[in-house]
Write a protein that holds these residues in place. Structure first.
Motif, PDB file in Angstrom:
ATOM      1  N   HIS A 132      30.999  21.772   7.377  1.00 19.98           N
ATOM      2  CA  HIS A 132      30.521  22.324   6.109  1.00 19.98           C
ATOM      3  C   HIS A 132      29.205  21.651   5.723  1.00 19.98           C
ATOM      4  O   HIS A 132      29.026  20.445   5.924  1.00 19.98           O
ATOM      5  CB  HIS A 132      31.558  22.091   5.003  1.00 19.98           C
ATOM      6  N   HIS A 133      28.299  22.432   5.158  1.00 19.57           N
ATOM      7  CA  HIS A 133      27.033  21.878   4.699  1.00 19.57           C
ATOM      8  C   HIS A 133      27.254  20.936   3.524  1.00 19.57           C
ATOM      9  O   HIS A 133      28.108  21.173   2.670  1.00 19.57           O
ATOM     10  CB  HIS A 133      26.078  22.996   4.251  1.00 19.57           C
ATOM     11  N   ALA A 134      26.458  19.867   3.487  1.00 22.27           N
ATOM     12  CA  ALA A 134      26.442  19.011   2.314  1.00 22.27           C
ATOM     13  C   ALA A 134      25.872  19.793   1.130  1.00 22.27           C
ATOM     14  O   ALA A 134      25.101  20.750   1.308  1.00 22.27           O
ATOM     15  CB  ALA A 134      25.605  17.766   2.578  1.00 22.27           C
ATOM     16  N   GLU A 135      26.258  19.405  -0.063  1.00 22.75           N
ATOM     17  CA  GLU A 135      25.875  20.130  -1.272  1.00 22.75           C
ATOM     18  C   GLU A 135      24.353  20.284  -1.367  1.00 22.75           C
ATOM     19  O   GLU A 135      23.601  19.316  -1.249  1.00 22.75           O
ATOM     20  CB  GLU A 135      26.393  19.391  -2.508  1.00 22.75           C
ATOM     21  N   GLY A 136      23.902  21.509  -1.561  1.00 20.59           N
ATOM     22  CA  GLY A 136      22.487  21.789  -1.793  1.00 20.59           C
ATOM     23  C   GLY A 136      21.660  21.993  -0.532  1.00 20.59           C
ATOM     24  O   GLY A 136      20.543  22.513  -0.600  1.00 20.59           O
ATOM     25  N   GLU A 176      19.329  20.822 -10.112  1.00 21.14           N
ATOM     26  CA  GLU A 176      20.285  20.864  -9.006  1.00 21.14           C
ATOM     27  C   GLU A 176      21.412  19.853  -9.170  1.00 21.14           C
ATOM     28  O   GLU A 176      22.553  20.122  -8.789  1.00 21.14           O
ATOM     29  CB  GLU A 176      19.553  20.608  -7.678  1.00 21.14           C
TER      30      GLU A 176
END
Length: 292
Positions: free
Chosen positions: A21-25, A145
């Motif tokens: 999973h991608h890290a946040e942002g 963000e």
């Protein structure tokens, strides 16, 4: 992942972009350089982590991993190099450890070919300019963000220096991004001839504590960082996997990590090779004890 693994006599697999999973942002970055993973003491533990992670995200665009728990049977075509993209040779102990790893692979039946460094130093410059653009842009959009308490004035000297570098070169970004994206294709072409790229993780054994301290001025850190770790940015750009294995020690006993890199989605190949090298008792798991 790979650099601390190399410095600490551990195993570190940087996965393909999209494997986890991608890290946040990070999904908003034109090219996502951020990658998460684990450092482990055994290949088994690294393989177990990725098998478990796959139960939460099985990316249909990448080959499935499953639980890798043994060496592979395919004999691999391995390209080995020790010079940085700038043409500088690695320190003698690092060269010896890389050549030893190559010889070990040959003894296991793989084909190893010594090649010139396949990367252009201009890509390193472009990488640094893009890397710097990230904290500079964040200094403008950080509050939106990450919340109202985001304060770019609290950047450490390295991040602040990168942001200044990014601001200075922001006008280049429209020209740099297409070149960086094209690099992904150029990188994949290497694997029409080879299965694995073998090189050092770092050009020297671990530096003394303080030589890369976070409170050093940016210029001092930059002059030390770039010659020290010129091999790792290319997989970050291409989004491809690479593993650091603790295959060497310096004459004073410091750990030296060797990098094995593969094409997109080929973590299974890397883990199978890592199992094979581990079973050959290729590395010393005892802690490094170096006189101060």
């Amino acid at each position: 992942i790979r650099i601390p693994a190399s410095c600490c006599n551990l195993i570190g697999l940087k996965p393909s972009r999209g494997r986890l999973h991608h890290a946040e942002g990070t999904d908003k970055m034109p090219i996502n350089l951020v990658c998460e993973g684990v450092l482990t003491r055994s290949v088994r533990d690294t393989a177990t982590f990725f098998s478990a992670a796959e139960k939460h995200l099985c990316n249909p665009n990448l080959p499935a991993l499953g639980l890798v728990n043994s060496p592979g049977t395919k004999r691999l075509r391995i390209a080995m190099f020790t010079k940085s993209p700038a043409g500088d040779e690695s320190q003698a102990d690092v060269m010896a450890a890389t050549e030893h790893a190559a010889k070990l692979c040959e003894n296991l039946g793989h084909t190893v070919e010594a090649i010139e460094t396949p990367f252009d130093n201009g890509r390193t410059d472009d990488f640094l300019r893009y890397w710097g653009a990230i904290p500079y842009i964040l200094s403008w959009i950080g509050k939106r963000e990450f919340g109202s308490d985001f304060d770019s004035s609290k950047f450490d000297p390295w991040t602040g220096g990168l942001a200044r570098h990014g601001r200075k070169n922001l006008w280049r970004l429209p020209f740099i991004l297409p070149k960086l994206k094209q690099f992904c294709h150029e990188y994949s072409l290497l694997f029409e001839q080879y299965d694995i790229l073998l090189c050092p993780v770092l050009t020297e054994p671990p530096l003394k504590i303080g030589e890369l301290a976070p409170d050093l001025p940016y210029e001092s850190q930059l002059s030390r960082v770039m010659p020290y770790c010129p091999f790792t940015p290319f997989q970050n750009l291409a989004g491809t996997p690479a593993i650091s294995l603790p295959l060497g020690r310096s004459q004073s006993g410091l750990p030296i990590g060797i990098q094995f890199a593969a094409n997109m989605g080929m973590e299974k190949m890397l883990l199978e090779l890592a199992f094979e090298l581990e079973e050959a008792n290729a590395w010393d798991t005892t802690p490094a004890i170096v006189p101060v």
